[in-house]
Design an enzyme around this catalytic site. Structure first.
Site, PDB file in Angstrom:
ATOM      1  N   HIS A   7       0.801  -1.219   0.000  1.00 53.70           N
ATOM      2  CA  HIS A   7       0.000   0.000   0.000  1.00 53.70           C
ATOM      3  C   HIS A   7       0.837   1.273   0.000  1.00 53.70           C
ATOM      4  CE1 HIS A   7      -1.723  -3.250   2.564  1.00 53.70           C
ATOM      5  NE2 HIS A   7      -2.668  -3.166   1.654  1.00 53.70           N
ATOM      6  N   GLY A  23      -8.071  12.151   6.100  1.00 52.58           N
ATOM      7  CA  GLY A  23      -8.662  11.025   5.403  1.00 52.58           C
ATOM      8  C   GLY A  23      -8.508  11.142   3.897  1.00 52.58           C
ATOM      9  N   ARG A  27      -6.572  16.247   0.366  1.00 56.70           N
ATOM     10  CA  ARG A  27      -6.290  17.180   1.462  1.00 56.70           C
ATOM     11  C   ARG A  27      -4.829  17.073   1.874  1.00 56.70           C
ATOM     12  NH1 ARG A  27     -10.107  16.227   6.094  1.00 56.70           N
ATOM     13  NH2 ARG A  27     -11.622  16.720   4.481  1.00 56.70           N
ATOM     14  N   ARG A  46      -2.511   3.411  -5.101  1.00 59.53           N
ATOM     15  CA  ARG A  46      -3.947   3.536  -4.856  1.00 59.53           C
ATOM     16  C   ARG A  46      -4.375   4.998  -4.702  1.00 59.53           C
ATOM     17  NH1 ARG A  46      -6.437  -1.479  -2.867  1.00 59.53           N
ATOM     18  NH2 ARG A  46      -4.879  -3.146  -2.967  1.00 59.53           N
ATOM     19  N   ARG A  90      -4.134  12.541  13.440  1.00 54.34           N
ATOM     20  CA  ARG A  90      -5.234  12.542  12.472  1.00 54.34           C
ATOM     21  C   ARG A  90      -5.842  13.928  12.422  1.00 54.34           C
ATOM     22  NH1 ARG A  90      -9.709  11.629   9.856  1.00 54.34           N
ATOM     23  NH2 ARG A  90     -11.773  11.612  10.829  1.00 54.34           N
ATOM     24  N   ILE A  91      -5.986  14.464  11.226  1.00 52.22           N
ATOM     25  CA  ILE A  91      -6.665  15.744  11.023  1.00 52.22           C
ATOM     26  C   ILE A  91      -7.818  15.472  10.064  1.00 52.22           C
ATOM     27  CG2 ILE A  91      -4.881  17.420  11.608  1.00 52.22           C
ATOM     28  CD1 ILE A  91      -3.911  17.332   8.762  1.00 52.22           C
ATOM     29  N   SER A  93     -12.479  15.366   9.448  1.00 54.92           N
ATOM     30  CA  SER A  93     -13.794  15.963   9.631  1.00 54.92           C
ATOM     31  C   SER A  93     -14.646  15.084  10.532  1.00 54.92           C
ATOM     32  CB  SER A  93     -14.482  16.159   8.278  1.00 54.92           C
ATOM     33  OG  SER A  93     -14.584  14.919   7.594  1.00 54.92           O
ATOM     34  N   GLU A 184     -12.440   6.957  12.028  1.00 58.48           N
ATOM     35  CA  GLU A 184     -11.075   6.437  12.004  1.00 58.48           C
ATOM     36  C   GLU A 184     -10.326   6.457  13.335  1.00 58.48           C
ATOM     37  OE1 GLU A 184     -12.481   7.505   8.159  1.00 58.48           O
ATOM     38  OE2 GLU A 184     -11.921   9.001   9.665  1.00 58.48           O
ATOM     39  N   SER A 206     -17.622  19.271  10.231  1.00 60.97           N
ATOM     40  CA  SER A 206     -18.038  19.544   8.850  1.00 60.97           C
ATOM     41  C   SER A 206     -19.556  19.544   8.690  1.00 60.97           C
ATOM     42  CB  SER A 206     -17.435  18.497   7.910  1.00 60.97           C
ATOM     43  OG  SER A 206     -17.871  17.194   8.276  1.00 60.97           O
ATOM     44  N   ASP A 207     -20.249  18.924   9.647  1.00 54.63           N
ATOM     45  CA  ASP A 207     -21.714  18.900   9.585  1.00 54.63           C
ATOM     46  C   ASP A 207     -22.263  18.653  10.988  1.00 54.63           C
ATOM     47  OD1 ASP A 207     -22.493  15.661   9.569  1.00 54.63           O
ATOM     48  OD2 ASP A 207     -20.531  16.110   8.737  1.00 54.63           O
ATOM     49  N   ARG A 220     -14.632  21.321   2.787  1.00 53.36           N
ATOM     50  CA  ARG A 220     -13.972  20.362   3.667  1.00 53.36           C
ATOM     51  C   ARG A 220     -12.503  20.221   3.320  1.00 53.36           C
ATOM     52  NH1 ARG A 220     -17.948  15.432   5.245  1.00 53.36           N
ATOM     53  NH2 ARG A 220     -19.919  16.549   5.199  1.00 53.36           N
TER      54      ARG A 220
END
Length: 234
Positions: A7, A23, A27, A46, A90-91, A93, A184, A206-207, A220
């Site tokens: 990967h 994610g 970004r 990928r 981790r950054i 949403s 995550e 984000s929501d 986002r």
């Protein structure tokens, strides 16, 4: 496992010991091109883009993690175990669950509740509580105060389900004071615990699950500057 992995095409030494993981791989590209000096792409396998550069003289990498705990589980495991990474932040949403948490607010995740069976692999005689590294969390809180960025610090939910058929699920987590939901964080925290490494999740709302408010996909990707400044600052 040999390097590169199935990967990740990076070689040993291509990835810094500190990694930011959004994610969305686009970004990651945006962060590298916007914030890092002399970023070099180390992975396109990928289309999970990864870059290494410097920020204020410190080497740092940024790489996409994909969506969900299986994807985060793969990429963070390989970074910790095969590429000598010490810290992953981790950054990402998240969807707000509480009325006082609003769209564009920043959340620092002390712990991650989950409906996932990810911890089953460890054969523990009870329920494991995935938590952030306190040192990273403390630095993030102090950096947020220094930057005058208000943050919410508390519990989040890492769910396997984006579309949940159970209408009672979100209200139940909300009743326990959980700040927001994402997909995550718990896997990252468990991988870090098992590897003896450090992890933290910094999330931008984000929501809102109950107010029916949301940012667009473009917003986002490019408008989470406060979260990025905290992450890069620590």
């Amino acid at each position: 496992m040999s390097i590169p992995t199935p990967h990740n095409a990076a070689q040993k030494g291509d990835i810094a010991r500190r990694v930011l993981m959004p994610g969305d791989p686009l970004r990651a590209k945006y962060i590298a091109e916007t914030y890092l000096e002399d970023p070099v792409c180390f992975n396109t396998v990928r289309n999970m883009l990864g870059y290494t550069g410097t920020y204020h003289g410190q080497e740092i990498s940024v790489m996409g993690a994909g969506m969900g705990m299986p994807s985060m589980g793969i990429y963070s495991y390989e970074l910790f175990h095969f590429y000598d990474v010490d810290e992953i932040i981790r950054i990402g949403s998240a969807g707000a669950l509480q009325d006082h948490v609003n769209v564009r607010d920043v959340v620092l995740a002390i712990g991650a509740c989950t409906d996932s069976s990810y911890a089953h692999q460890y054969c523990l005689p009870g329920t494991f509580a995935p938590t952030a590294d306190y040192g990273l969390l403390d630095k993030a809180v102090k950096k947020a105060h220094e930057l005058k960025i208000p943050v919410h610090v508390g519990n989040v939910l890492s769910s396997d389900l984006f579309y949940n058929e159970d209408p009672a699920a979100a209200p139940a987590w909300r009743s326990m004071g959980v700040l927001c939901t994402e997909m995550e964080c718990a896997a990252l925290y468990m991988n870090a615990a098992r590897a003896g490494k450090k992890a933290l999740a910094i999330l931008t709302i984000s929501d809102h699950i109950f107010k029916k408010e949301a940012l667009s996909a473009q917003e986002r990707q490019t408008s989470f500057s406060q979260m990025m400044e905290i992450a890069l600052g620590i």
